[in-house]
Design an enzyme around this catalytic site. Structure first.
Site, PDB file in Angstrom:
ATOM      1  N   GLU A 125      19.650  53.667   6.771  1.00  0.00           N
ATOM      2  CA  GLU A 125      18.345  54.280   7.037  1.00  0.00           C
ATOM      3  C   GLU A 125      18.204  54.813   8.467  1.00  0.00           C
ATOM      4  O   GLU A 125      17.263  55.547   8.761  1.00  0.00           O
ATOM      5  CB  GLU A 125      17.229  53.279   6.739  1.00  0.00           C
ATOM      6  CG  GLU A 125      17.085  52.997   5.248  1.00  0.00           C
ATOM      7  CD  GLU A 125      16.085  51.909   4.925  1.00  0.00           C
ATOM      8  OE1 GLU A 125      15.726  51.133   5.838  1.00  0.00           O
ATOM      9  OE2 GLU A 125      15.660  51.822   3.753  1.00  0.00           O
ATOM     10  N   GLU A 142      33.379  36.467   0.085  1.00  0.00           N
ATOM     11  CA  GLU A 142      32.822  35.931   1.322  1.00  0.00           C
ATOM     12  C   GLU A 142      33.634  34.774   1.895  1.00  0.00           C
ATOM     13  O   GLU A 142      33.384  34.333   3.010  1.00  0.00           O
ATOM     14  CB  GLU A 142      31.383  35.468   1.095  1.00  0.00           C
ATOM     15  CG  GLU A 142      31.231  34.239   0.217  1.00  0.00           C
ATOM     16  CD  GLU A 142      29.776  33.790   0.163  1.00  0.00           C
ATOM     17  OE1 GLU A 142      29.511  32.645   0.596  1.00  0.00           O
ATOM     18  OE2 GLU A 142      28.917  34.548  -0.304  1.00  0.00           O
TER      19      GLU A 142
END
Length: 268
Positions: A78, A109
């Site tokens: 963004e 992860e």
């Protein structure tokens, strides 16, 4: 046990009405901004470190897994349309790669060395800053990435939702927003995710303001990538210059951005 994994304060959820479920979730959500408020001094230090890195020609990298990784990718994506900065100034990396944005990647992860490999693919250097995002504060992908970045002299920060975590210990500028038990036990996409989103909003918005990417209170460098944003740009020019929409549209088309149009009108 970490507080984000501790039992929910609410029981027998499947027996409750929709309104009761929503009311209870809303009550819990209202605690999040208060927790973030307590961490503002830590957020301030991280913002200052990020501003310094970007002023020196560095970049901001987010590393995370699951919801935390997705929030980093979201915040990074963004920045160019909102502030007109180049793609690659803020980069979001998620364990498991871009596939993991839409679909969970098993065990991604748990690899403590993969984050540094992912960062290295972007030619990371000592000018850059790396911010790890992990609700639990114990994600190996994030811990390993921060440790390797710090060993190589990079500035490091983090956003975690438990106190005294390994991720915070690995970061020079930790932000700890201790959100407590989730409505559904362990579902950190809820309160913890909301807290992380608030902190990331603060981090990049405050940083971009400090870097001169906002004028007054307006996104003068935003990309004019759709009709809504062109309309917003025209209204900015109308407000700032006291002109009608036809003139504002002409200036915006001529100069390509609100900032450039304002600069041209002021003679700078």
């Amino acid at each position: 046990m970490s507080t984000t994994e501790s039992p929910s304060l609410f029981n027998d959820l499947e027996q409750q009405s929709t309104r009761t479920l929503l009311t209870s979730m809303n009550q819990l959500d209202q605690t999040v901004p208060l927790v973030v408020e307590k961490a503002l001094p830590q957020v301030e230090r991280l913002v200052e470190a990020t501003v310094a890195a970007l002023k020196a020609g560095g970049r901001l990298f987010y590393i995370g897994a699951g919801t935390s990784g997705r929030l980093g990718v979201l915040d990074a994506s963004e920045c160019p349309p909102t502030f007109g900065v180049p793609q690659g100034l803020v980069v979001g990396l998620i364990a498991g790669g871009d596939t993991a944005i839409r679909k969970a990647v098993e065990n991604a992860e748990d690899d403590a060395e993969q984050a540094w490999r992912d960062l290295s693919a972007h030619d990371i250097n000592e000018k850059d800053i790396v911010v790890g995002i992990a609700a639990s504060g114990r994600t190996p992908y994030v811990i390993g990435g921060l440790q390797m970045a710090r060993q190589r002299g990079l500035a490091t920060g983090c956003v975690v939702c438990n106190a005294g975590s390994a991720v915070a210990a690995a970061a020079e500028f930790p932000v700890e927003v201790v959100t407590g038990p989730e409505f559904v036990t362990g579902s950190t996409r809820m309160k913890a995710g909301t807290a992380q989103k608030l902190v990331l909003n603060m981090l990049t918005t405050a940083t971009m303001i400090r870097l001169g990417r906002v004028k007054g209170n307006k996104m003068v460098d935003m990309q004019l990538s759709n009709a809504k944003l062109v309309d917003r740009g025209e209204r900015m020019l109308m407000d700032e210059l006291g002109i009608d929409q036809t003139k504002a549209a002409e200036l915006l088309q001529l100069h390509g951005s609100v900032r450039a149009a304002l600069a041209a009108q002021s003679g700078h």
